[in-house]
Design an enzyme around this catalytic site. Structure first.
Site, PDB file in Angstrom:
ATOM      1  N   HIS A 184       0.832  -1.194   0.000  1.00  0.00           N
ATOM      2  CA  HIS A 184       0.000   0.000   0.000  1.00  0.00           C
ATOM      3  C   HIS A 184       0.866   1.243   0.000  1.00  0.00           C
ATOM      4  O   HIS A 184       2.045   1.209   0.379  1.00  0.00           O
ATOM      5  CB  HIS A 184      -0.927   0.012   1.221  1.00  0.00           C
ATOM      6  CG  HIS A 184      -0.205  -0.090   2.532  1.00  0.00           C
ATOM      7  ND1 HIS A 184       0.194  -1.295   3.057  1.00  0.00           N
ATOM      8  CD2 HIS A 184       0.194   0.851   3.426  1.00  0.00           C
ATOM      9  CE1 HIS A 184       0.799  -1.092   4.224  1.00  0.00           C
ATOM     10  NE2 HIS A 184       0.813   0.209   4.456  1.00  0.00           N
ATOM     11  N   CYS A 204       2.179   3.114  11.659  1.00  0.00           N
ATOM     12  CA  CYS A 204       3.104   2.747  10.586  1.00  0.00           C
ATOM     13  C   CYS A 204       3.343   3.967   9.727  1.00  0.00           C
ATOM     14  O   CYS A 204       2.608   4.958   9.827  1.00  0.00           O
ATOM     15  CB  CYS A 204       2.556   1.586   9.754  1.00  0.00           C
ATOM     16  SG  CYS A 204       1.093   1.990   8.778  1.00  0.00           S
TER      17      CYS A 204
END
Length: 673
Positions: A66, A179
């Protein structure tokens, strides 16, 4: 139900390549082919860069590559069921279910919530089993729509309490997950930890610091917690809230792979008097712990804190330098002689203008004075934020004080560097002391600033300030005394440094050197301004040269590179060297040497012609702050042409290795060596 995915974005039981790079490129091609991205190359590069930071494979044969990318036009999911499976870095083996999440750089919270829902669903075995059993792309789309429409069973919302097992006195933990992208791993780690805590009979509340809005944990919940888990790949925001709590610190992926083990470790730490704890002032973990967890060496840490100081210093210099230049434009260079500006501001007002109504002179004095005061923060800000980079907020006061002492001692930029490092290390060391609980509240606001300032500033005043000042003055006299061939050599060196890594550490060293000396320039000493002009002009060359190269020989560049070339004209004119990074990243061994060659020409011409700049940034748009504007433009044009034709020549005649370009077969690919 949602437009995030359709049947054109699903491929089943396909061979998309033998490695992660090939699979990601194919998936990026699917997104671009569906009209949801401007080009394959840019999206692929962003997704691959994210993958290289942390592998996106998770247990159960799942991978979720992603990214957020400027190339993405609409938030999109592309799904592939692979045959054969490909290793995405999960501990239990290769992945056969791949979801590629492509989010626009400015994705709104609603899209990010949907994407995080999907990521959470993927840790549910019934959902992944249904994905593997689906016969058609339409079935996959229906499954995904269902997951996005309803909260997956067993998943907990961020910051909410998971139901605890029926025990009389459950243990309490809190956690933070984060993240770099903040789309998938942040939320998957949160749900994995919540599920593991539920099974262990532990109360756990999680704060997800993702891309969307963050709901902070209640301070009362934090106070009642026995320990804290940081499953993060980035710095925790508001870390000082957890001061003194036993802490388990690990990468976010471990929160997905080993949640039960992390829960057990946190429970053990809660009863261990020797467990690692969150520092009470919210600083980074001890250096050795950072090196173990993040692989960060001492040299890397020093570089980071120095660049932190420089980045916070630049706004003071940028605003101050432009105001000083505006003061010269309005009031003339005489405004800087002696106390002329101070005298005007002391004896005159808007109702009593100097020299019989000279408004321009008065406004020039105002601009010059404000700019000078802003520039006076250069060294204290540098030192203060270097200390901040080491010791967080408690380091700021000792750092600013040490910087002020460096100014008083005449040790300048170098003194600020040393003083900031001393202040940061002193604050960090004092903050590591074991103190009674009643004293902890005073540490960050009284004890650390007091003792840190005494140690760092005392060392500067008593020992280090004098020798550093002597060295700094000698260096300045040598540089400002350069003329002729020696000045040209300096221009070449600065030009090479500015174009070597395009905004990286070497570029920043050259830029910081020029900015640090800018405040010492005057109507009688132009040398610092000449250095600033050479640095700024050379830094403008790379993006302008690459923009020109895409015009000279279009077929040597991909569609994405030609689009980047259009934007690079404005970036180069604005002195944003980073505009050339996409070209250098794709083909470094041909682009970077070409840029350095042009930058060397530009730096040499600027120094030889005595071009000056009183502004530290702005490029051609601060023309009023540039002396000998004609030669400034000439130097840039020469460097731009040299670099552009050099890179085109290398791309034509240097040996190339073709690279597959999904979705753009008509283009000539320019792979790196």
């Amino acid at each position: 139900m949602t437009t995030l995915i359709n049947t054109d974005l699903v491929v089943l039981d396909a061979n998309l390549g033998a490695d992660t790079s090939a699979v990601i490129r194919q998936l990026a091609g699917m997104v671009a082919g569906a009209g949801r991205a401007t080009g394959v190359d840019a999206l692929y590069a962003d997704a691959l860069a994210r993958e290289q930071k942390t592998a996106t494979g998770v247990p159960g044969g799942i991978a979720i590559p992603h990214c957020r990318s400027e190339a993405v036009l609409e938030a999109t999911l592309a799904m592939a069921r692979l045959d054969p499976a490909v290793d995405f870095g999960a501990k239990d083996g290769p992945a056969d279910i791949i979801f590629f999440i492509a989010a626009p750089a400015g994705a709104d919270n609603e899209h990010l919530k949907l994407l995080s829902k999907l990521a959470r669903s993927l840790i549910k075995k019934d959902f992944t089993a249904a994905l593997r059993a689906a016969k058609t792309p339409a079935e996959i789309v229906a499954l995904v729509d269902g997951a996005l429409a309803d909260t997956p069973a067993g998943a907990a919302a961020p910051g909410t309490q998971a139901p605890a097992a029926a025990v009389s006195a459950p243990r309490r933990l809190v956690a933070v997950t984060a993240c770099p992208t903040g789309i998938a791993h942040t939320y998957m780690a949160a749900d994995s930890l919540v599920e593991a805590a539920r099974e262990a009979g532990v109360e756990l509340q999680v704060e997800t610091q993702g891309s969307g809005a963050v709901t902070p944990l209640d301070p009362a919940v934090i106070a009642a917690a026995d320990a804290v888990i940081f499953a993060v790949d980035v710095d925790v925001r508001g870390k000082e809230r957890f001061a003194g709590k036993p802490v388990i610190n690990a990468p976010v992926k471990r929160g997905i792979d080993e949640p039960a083990k992390m829960i057990r470790e946190a429970l053990a730490a809660a009863t261990d008097p020797h467990a690692h704890r969150v520092p009470h002032f919210g600083a980074e973990e001890a250096a050795e712990h950072n090196a173990e967890v993040a692989g960060e060496h001492l040299g890397t840490k020093v570089k980071k804190v120095l660049l932190t100081g420089v980045s916070y210093m630049i706004p003071f210099v940028a605003g101050g330098g432009l105001l000083i230049a505006l003061g010269f434009l309005l009031g003339g260079y005489g405004i800087a002689l002696g106390t002329h500006a101070d005298d005007i501001l002391t004896h005159n007002t808007l109702l009593n203008l100097p020299d019989g109504g000279n408004l321009a002179l008065y406004l020039g004095a105002v601009a010059f004075k404000i700019g000078g005061l802003s520039m006076s923060f250069l060294v204290p800000a540098l030192a203060g934020y270097i200390a901040f980079g080491i010791a967080d907020r408690p380091g700021i006061a000792p750092g600013f004080t040490a910087g002020a002492v460096a100014v008083f001692m005449g040790s300048g930029f170098l003194g600020g560097l040393v003083g900031g490092l001393l202040a940061g290390l002193a604050a960090y060391w004092i903050g590591s002391w074991k103190v009674p609980r009643w004293l902890r509240g005073l540490m960050p606001v009284v004890i650390i600033p007091l003792l840190g300032s005494i140690i760092a500033s005392g060392a500067m005043l008593l020992v280090l300030g004098g020798p550093i000042a002597a060295f700094s003055n000698g260096l300045n006299h040598w540089l400002t005394g350069m003329s002729g061939a020696s000045a040209v050599v300096l221009g070449i060196v600065l030009g090479l440094m500015m174009c070597f890594d395009l905004g990286g550490p070497v570029n920043k060293v050259a830029y910081a050197f020029a900015v640090a000396g800018l405040g010492t320039g005057s109507a009688l000493n132009h040398a610092p301004w000449e250095i600033m002009a050479a640095v700024m002009a050379a830094g403008m060359v790379p993006p302008l040269a690459m923009a020109l190269a895409t015009v000279i020989d279009r077929k040597r560049f991909s569609l994405a590179e030609r689009e980047n070339g259009k934007a690079a004209w404005l970036l180069g004119a604005s002195f944003i060297s980073e505009g050339a990074i996409p070209f250098a990243a794709a083909d470094p061994l041909r682009v970077i040497p070409s840029m350095m060659l042009g930058g060397a020409f530009t730096g040499a011409i600027c120094m030889a012609a005595g071009v000056t700049s009183q502004a530290p940034h702005g490029g051609i748009f601060v023309f009023f702050a540039i002396g000998n504007i004609g030669m400034f433009i000439t130097a840039i044009l020469v460097g731009m042409v040299v670099s552009a034709f050099s890179v085109v020549a290398l791309k034509r005649w240097a040996v190339r290795r073709p690279v597959d370009t999904v979705g753009a077969p008509e283009l000539v690919s320019q792979g790196s060596y």
